[in-house]
Design a protein around this motif. Structure first.
Motif, PDB file in Angstrom:
ATOM      1  N   LEU A 128      13.264 -11.787 -39.888  1.00  0.00           N
ATOM      2  CA  LEU A 128      13.263 -13.242 -39.849  1.00  0.00           C
ATOM      3  C   LEU A 128      11.861 -13.692 -40.202  1.00  0.00           C
ATOM      4  CD1 LEU A 128      15.275 -14.512 -36.752  1.00  0.00           C
ATOM      5  CD2 LEU A 128      15.852 -14.717 -39.170  1.00  0.00           C
ATOM      6  N   TYR A 137       9.337 -16.960 -41.155  1.00  0.00           N
ATOM      7  CA  TYR A 137       9.158 -18.403 -41.030  1.00  0.00           C
ATOM      8  C   TYR A 137       8.132 -18.845 -42.063  1.00  0.00           C
ATOM      9  CZ  TYR A 137      11.862 -17.982 -36.816  1.00  0.00           C
ATOM     10  OH  TYR A 137      12.884 -17.736 -35.935  1.00  0.00           O
ATOM     11  N   LYS A 190      17.701 -21.509 -41.368  1.00  0.00           N
ATOM     12  CA  LYS A 190      17.352 -22.781 -40.736  1.00  0.00           C
ATOM     13  C   LYS A 190      16.316 -23.467 -41.602  1.00  0.00           C
ATOM     14  CE  LYS A 190      17.937 -21.570 -35.868  1.00  0.00           C
ATOM     15  NZ  LYS A 190      17.223 -21.387 -34.605  1.00  0.00           N
ATOM     16  N   CYS A 239      13.333 -20.942 -42.116  1.00  0.00           N
ATOM     17  CA  CYS A 239      13.520 -19.611 -41.543  1.00  0.00           C
ATOM     18  C   CYS A 239      14.454 -18.880 -42.483  1.00  0.00           C
ATOM     19  CB  CYS A 239      14.115 -19.702 -40.143  1.00  0.00           C
ATOM     20  SG  CYS A 239      14.497 -18.079 -39.437  1.00  0.00           S
ATOM     21  N   MET A 242       7.993 -26.505 -37.388  1.00  0.00           N
ATOM     22  CA  MET A 242       8.388 -25.239 -36.760  1.00  0.00           C
ATOM     23  C   MET A 242       9.082 -25.485 -35.427  1.00  0.00           C
ATOM     24  SD  MET A 242       8.015 -22.326 -38.255  1.00  0.00           S
ATOM     25  CE  MET A 242       7.811 -21.158 -36.909  1.00  0.00           C
ATOM     26  N   ALA A 249      12.456 -23.687 -34.442  1.00  0.00           N
ATOM     27  CA  ALA A 249      12.235 -22.493 -33.617  1.00  0.00           C
ATOM     28  C   ALA A 249      11.311 -22.800 -32.433  1.00  0.00           C
ATOM     29  CB  ALA A 249      11.653 -21.370 -34.472  1.00  0.00           C
ATOM     30  N   LEU A 254      10.197 -19.743 -30.378  1.00  0.00           N
ATOM     31  CA  LEU A 254       9.598 -18.588 -31.066  1.00  0.00           C
ATOM     32  C   LEU A 254       8.241 -18.282 -30.442  1.00  0.00           C
ATOM     33  CD1 LEU A 254       9.740 -16.585 -33.516  1.00  0.00           C
ATOM     34  CD2 LEU A 254       8.418 -18.306 -34.777  1.00  0.00           C
TER      35      LEU A 254
END
Length: 161
Positions: free
Chosen positions: A3, A5, A35, A59, A127, A131, A134
């Protein structure tokens, strides 16, 4: 599978179209976008004598290793007409990796997580939208916590496109 970002941005020309096109190239060449944040109009950070930016966090699921992903993003920037004349200056497109899984990388090509992500509202706000929980692998804090502690005062506004 990783994953990753990303933060994508533009402050020249048709910014919305550039971000949409970059998303298409990323989806084709890097991996599935799972995402994506809203678009955010943001004041320039660092070198402030330039137009405002349009930014978006993505993402993606990717099989590319971090260095491969960075090389591919640089190729996409080049294909879209990005030139590097002035550090932090105006640009058609800017594709940055903010974080990949919980990896820590420190090479001349790539630093993960992005070394200034926690200092920049224009990265943290989009972000947080995609997330919020995260964890930053070095600070051991969530994106929401980093945003709450961020002292950056630049204006970041969600933009309806």
């Amino acid at each position: 599978m990783h994953l990753a970002y990303l933060l994508i941005g533009s402050n020249l020309g048709d910014k919305t179209t550039y971000l949409k096109n970059a998303g298409s190239y990323i989806q084709q060449q890097c991996g599935q976008i799972v995402k994506q944040s809203s678009f955010y109009e943001t004041e320039p950070w660092g070198f402030t004598e330039q137009p405002s930016f349009l930014n978006q966090a993505l993402c993606i699921q990717t099989e590319l290793a971090p260095a491969q992903l960075m090389h591919t993003l640089l190729q996409i920037e080049s294909k879209m007409g990005r030139t590097r004349e002035l550090k932090m200056g105006p640009r058609i497109i800017d594709l940055d990796i903010l974080q990949i899984d919980q990896q820590i990388v420190d090479t001349p090509l790539l630093q993960l997580p992005h070394p200034a992500m926690h200092l920049r509202r224009f990265a943290l706000i989009p972000m947080e939208e995609i997330a919020p929980q995260l964890m930053h692998p070095q600070f051991n804090k969530t994106i929401t916590q980093l945003l709450a502690e961020c002292t950056d005062q630049t204006d970041v506004q969600k933009k309806i496109v």
